[in-house]
Design an enzyme around this catalytic site. Sequence first.
Site, short mmCIF file in Angstrom:
data_model
loop_
_atom_site.label_atom_id
_atom_site.label_comp_id
_atom_site.label_asym_id
_atom_site.label_seq_id
_atom_site.Cartn_x
_atom_site.Cartn_y
_atom_site.Cartn_z
N ASN A 70 32.72 28.04 36.12
CA ASN A 70 31.46 28.65 36.51
C ASN A 70 30.85 29.32 35.28
O ASN A 70 31.55 30.01 34.54
CB ASN A 70 31.69 29.69 37.61
CG ASN A 70 32.19 29.04 38.89
OD1 ASN A 70 31.90 27.88 39.16
ND2 ASN A 70 32.95 29.78 39.67
N HIS A 72 37.24 30.97 32.08
CA HIS A 72 38.42 30.49 32.81
C HIS A 72 38.12 29.15 33.47
O HIS A 72 36.99 28.87 33.86
CB HIS A 72 38.87 31.50 33.88
CG HIS A 72 37.75 31.99 34.76
ND1 HIS A 72 36.85 32.96 34.36
CD2 HIS A 72 37.39 31.65 36.01
CE1 HIS A 72 35.99 33.18 35.33
NE2 HIS A 72 36.28 32.39 36.34
N HIS A 116 39.07 27.07 36.83
CA HIS A 116 39.70 27.10 38.16
C HIS A 116 40.46 25.79 38.31
O HIS A 116 39.86 24.70 38.20
CB HIS A 116 38.64 27.19 39.27
CG HIS A 116 37.88 28.47 39.30
ND1 HIS A 116 38.17 29.48 40.20
CD2 HIS A 116 36.83 28.91 38.57
CE1 HIS A 116 37.33 30.49 40.00
NE2 HIS A 116 36.51 30.16 39.04
P1 5GP Z 1 34.39 33.20 38.78
O1 5GP Z 1 33.52 33.36 39.98
O2 5GP Z 1 34.10 34.23 37.72
O3 5GP Z 1 34.39 31.80 38.25
O4 5GP Z 1 35.87 33.40 39.29
C1 5GP Z 1 36.58 34.59 39.18
C2 5GP Z 1 37.84 34.42 40.00
O5 5GP Z 1 38.73 35.45 39.64
C3 5GP Z 1 37.62 34.52 41.51
O6 5GP Z 1 38.07 33.32 42.14
C4 5GP Z 1 38.46 35.74 41.92
O7 5GP Z 1 39.11 35.55 43.17
C5 5GP Z 1 39.44 35.87 40.77
N1 5GP Z 1 39.88 37.23 40.50
C6 5GP Z 1 39.07 38.32 40.33
N2 5GP Z 1 39.80 39.41 40.04
C7 5GP Z 1 41.09 39.00 40.00
C8 5GP Z 1 42.33 39.68 39.73
O8 5GP Z 1 42.38 40.88 39.47
N3 5GP Z 1 43.46 38.93 39.78
C9 5GP Z 1 43.44 37.59 40.05
N4 5GP Z 1 44.62 36.96 40.07
N5 5GP Z 1 42.30 36.91 40.32
C10 5GP Z 1 41.14 37.63 40.28
#
Ligand code: 5GP
Length: 112
Positions: free
Chosen positions: A87, A100, A102
């Site tokens: 993303n 990151h 996914h």
């Molecule tokens: P984004 O929307 O930025 O691509 O995804 C961020 C991801 O990080 C989300 O799927 C969310 O669930 C995950 N996430 C956010 N905070 C934490 C955390 O403290 N620990 C872990 N393991 N995942 C997290």
Amino acid sequence: MKDCVFCRIIARETAADVEYEDDAVLAFRDIYPKAPVHVLIVPKRHIASVMAMEAADAETLGRCLYAARKLGEAKGFAERGYRLRVNCGPEGGQVVYHVHLHFLAGGRTSGA
Ligand code: 5GP
Ligand code: ZN
């Protein structure tokens, strides 16, 4: 980087379920999984987003892709396959500004 949730996980200041690690990359389970297997693959060096990457970051992000291959093999998805998602920025759904991948696997992941 201070105040970055993923840097805190990399520094082991915040707990996470680590699935893969090498000198450049850490991978750990997403806290809110959107697929039967949902792992986040992050570079150990803080890069905020693909939208902020420099040419010199390309190798590091390539290491994240290679880690996905290793993770897929280790978790039994080498043949079945998996989905990788990145993303980018507000309209791309990025919430955590430490780049990151996914890693989504174990069934239907197209809606994840
Ligand atoms: P984004 O929307 O930025 O691509 O995804 C961020 C991801 O990080 C989300 O799927 C969310 O669930 C995950 N996430 C956010 N905070 C934490 C955390 O403290 N620990 C872990 N393991 N995942 C997290
Ligand atoms: Zn960070």
